[in-house]
Write an enzyme that holds these catalytic residues in place. Structure first.
Site, PDB file in Angstrom:
ATOM      1  N   ASP A  25       0.778  -0.996   0.072  1.00 51.43           N
ATOM      2  CA  ASP A  25      -0.097   0.136  -0.155  1.00 51.43           C
ATOM      3  C   ASP A  25       0.905   1.216  -0.068  1.00 51.43           C
ATOM      4  O   ASP A  25       1.973   1.389   0.660  1.00 51.43           O
ATOM      5  CB  ASP A  25      -0.922   0.184   1.254  1.00 51.43           C
ATOM      6  CG  ASP A  25      -1.565  -0.985   1.855  1.00 51.43           C
ATOM      7  OD1 ASP A  25      -1.602  -2.138   0.986  1.00 51.43           O
ATOM      8  OD2 ASP A  25      -1.982  -1.033   2.996  1.00 51.43           O
ATOM      9  N   GLU A  82     -10.464  -2.738   4.788  1.00 49.79           N
ATOM     10  CA  GLU A  82      -9.087  -2.339   4.992  1.00 49.79           C
ATOM     11  C   GLU A  82      -8.939  -0.598   4.316  1.00 49.79           C
ATOM     12  O   GLU A  82      -9.866  -0.437   3.468  1.00 49.79           O
ATOM     13  CB  GLU A  82      -7.702  -3.079   4.471  1.00 49.79           C
ATOM     14  CG  GLU A  82      -8.146  -4.264   4.976  1.00 49.79           C
ATOM     15  CD  GLU A  82      -6.821  -5.179   4.415  1.00 49.79           C
ATOM     16  OE1 GLU A  82      -6.275  -5.995   5.302  1.00 49.79           O
ATOM     17  OE2 GLU A  82      -6.604  -5.256   3.535  1.00 49.79           O
TER      18      GLU A  82
HETATM   19  C1  FRU Z   1      -3.678  -3.810   3.124  1.00 47.71           C
HETATM   20  C2  FRU Z   1      -3.146  -4.015   4.341  1.00 47.71           C
HETATM   21  C3  FRU Z   1      -3.288  -2.930   5.351  1.00 47.71           C
HETATM   22  C4  FRU Z   1      -2.024  -2.970   6.202  1.00 47.71           C
HETATM   23  C5  FRU Z   1      -1.053  -3.567   5.377  1.00 47.71           C
HETATM   24  C6  FRU Z   1      -0.039  -4.070   5.939  1.00 47.71           C
HETATM   25  O1  FRU Z   1      -3.052  -4.377   1.877  1.00 47.71           O
HETATM   26  O2  FRU Z   1      -3.449  -5.485   4.744  1.00 47.71           O
HETATM   27  O3  FRU Z   1      -4.646  -3.134   5.874  1.00 47.71           O
HETATM   28  O4  FRU Z   1      -1.955  -1.951   7.037  1.00 47.71           O
HETATM   29  O5  FRU Z   1      -1.652  -4.063   4.152  1.00 47.71           O
HETATM   30  O6  FRU Z   1       1.168  -4.298   5.087  1.00 47.71           O
END
Ligand code: FRU
Length: 470
Positions: free
Chosen positions: A40, A213
């Site tokens: 992300d 998320e």
């Molecule tokens: C989404 C996620 C988020 C988390 C991150 C961890 O892709 O699962 O919710 O903060 O990746 O790398």
């Protein structure tokens, strides 16, 4: 002799480090880290002439793990310069997704003097997720973690990805947080970024097929846009982003569309955890150009993962209701307008290995199907089913999750369709508009022998501009 042993050493290093490098796959118009894993985008912020892109990063390898924040800056949102790691995992606490805000009044007490940058992120431990702060007084180059962390702990295992904005009408910071397994977001308010109190929540709407998320909340004109990542359950399979349009009064989000309606920010399989830049006059968003279904298997090296283009986002009223429209941020197109045969010929003379932008205006006439073949990847419009279709079935890698057909409902507007395509070395982004706007983003790994690029189908008329990267 010395030369031979140096070669052997290099070979051994390549074998130890795994896959052979793939420079031909290196994106030209998209950010990818020099090496290692990213997912992300985090902490997107515009500050003192620079756009900052922080990103989920594993400093030690090309698989997910040791999550930390990598860092890059750009003036134009196209060319990025990677900087040293911004926030590192520490004592088993991984640095998960979050945001960065510009504290203009020193409300946090961290600025010496104001303005300064404050990061709000999730600290991830195996049994608990809590919210943390860090601040920077040197334009994001170095960061200090707040000794009073965590600033928000609800004793939950899954509770993450804070998105923070300044809510001018109520004169407070608002944080939107995901409660993934409960398919909802919660809103918290604070005067100083340190003390947070829950003021509302939003759920029971849209798609709840997977966990929620990476939420984001933003005002655009007099409406509010709430985006939420969902995994799995996206229309193209795996992870993707849905959105809601409505009102936000500083406490509650009121959805203007029916609760059961599902709106996808992107119909392609490679745009996840899309979040906006803080501090820009217009809302510009960018996402991770991958999908949890196969992200760990992508055949790039020495990096794995890249971002989408930044896109300016506006809300428009269409016959079907309010929708998000995305306009990619790119250098201005300066190519001449070509029609019909001339355009078709120009497409065939493009260098298949170099990125290009293509703007098209099509009058479909009686054509049942038309589109483009891009190095073995078929993008087409199916008039009978009123669908934009991207067929990735012939593409590498051969995993069944990667091979898929993506579709988006797209009604022609009085027989017409406008499309902007951005083709980079391993990606295609389509921004199409009939009676409604549609975005479709997908990675693809062309077979080196598949060079052909051409227009397919017989339409009443087609005209456009094409510009290749020099
Ligand atoms: C989404 C996620 C988020 C988390 C991150 C961890 O892709 O699962 O919710 O903060 O990746 O790398």
């Amino acid at each position: 002799m010395r030369h031979v042993s140096a070669c052997l050493l290099l070979l051994c290093l390549m074998l130890v480090s795994g896959a052979a490098q793939t420079p031909a796959y290196r994106p030209a118009w998209h950010f990818s880290p020099q090496k290692n894993w990213t997912n992300d985008p985090n902490g997107l912020v515009y500050f003192q002439g620079e756009h900052h892109l922080f990103f989920q990063y594993n400093p030690f390898g090309d698989q997910w793990g040791h999550m930390s924040w990598g860092h890059a800056v750009s003036r134009d949102l196209v060319h990025w310069q990677e900087l040293p790691l911004a926030l590192a995992e520490e004592n088993g606490v991984m640095i998960f997704t979050g945001s960065v805000v510009v504290d203009r009044t020193n409300s946090s007490g961290f600025c010496k003097p104001a303005p300064c940058l404050v990061a709000i992120y999730t600290g991830h431990e195996s049994t608990r997720e809590t919210q943390h702060l860090a601040y920077s007084n040197d334009r994001g180059r170095t960061w200090t973690k707040f000794p009073g962390n965590p600033v928000l702990d609800r004793q939950r295992k899954d509770f993450r990805d804070p998105h923070v904005l300044w809510h001018a009408p109520s004169r407070q910071w608002i944080m939107t947080l995901a409660v993934p397994d409960q398919h909802k977001v919660e809103f918290y308010a604070s005067p100083d970024l340190r003390r947070w109190q829950q003021v509302g929540e939003f759920g029971n709407a849209g798609s709840r097929a997977g966990i929620w998320e990476c939420p984001s909340l933003n005002v655009i004109g007099d409406r509010w846009l709430l985006t939420v990542g969902i995994n799995p359950g996206h229309v193209a399979g795996g992870s993707g982003t849905q959105y809601f349009i409505g009102k936000f009064n500083g406490q509650q989000f009121e959805n203007a569309n029916p609760a059961g309606q599902v709106l996808w920010l992107d119909h392609g399989s490679d745009n996840y955890c899309t979040i906006p830049f803080h501090g820009t006059p217009r809302v510009n968003m960018l996402g991770w150009m991958s999908n949890w279904q196969y992200a760990n298997k992508l055949p790039t090296s020495p990096w794995r993962g890249q971002m989408t283009l930044a896109r300016e986002v506006d809300l428009i009223e269409t016959p079907a209701g309010w929708r998000v429209r995305q306009t990619p941020i790119l250098p201005r197109l300066q190519a001449p307008l070509l029609r019909g045969e001339a355009l078709s010929k120009r497409l065939q003379t493009l260098d298949p290995e170099q990125p290009f932008i293509l703007d098209l205006e099509i009058e479909a006439g009686d054509a049942q199907e038309f589109g483009l073949l891009i190095r073995g990847l078929q993008l087409s419009y199916d008039a009978r089913n009123q669908q934009l279709v991207l067929d990735r079935n012939q593409q590498l890698p051969k995993s069944p999750e990667f091979r898929k057909r993506m579709t988006a409902l797209l009604r022609l507007d009085k027989g017409r369709l406008r499309m902007r395509l951005v083709v980079d070395r391993i990606s295609l982004e389509v921004f199409a508009e009939g009676t409604e706007p549609v975005a479709l983003t997908a990675l693809f790994f062309p077979d080196p022998d598949a060079k052909s690029m051409r227009w397919t189908g017989n339409v009443a008329s087609v005209q456009g501009r094409v510009q290749q990267k020099r």
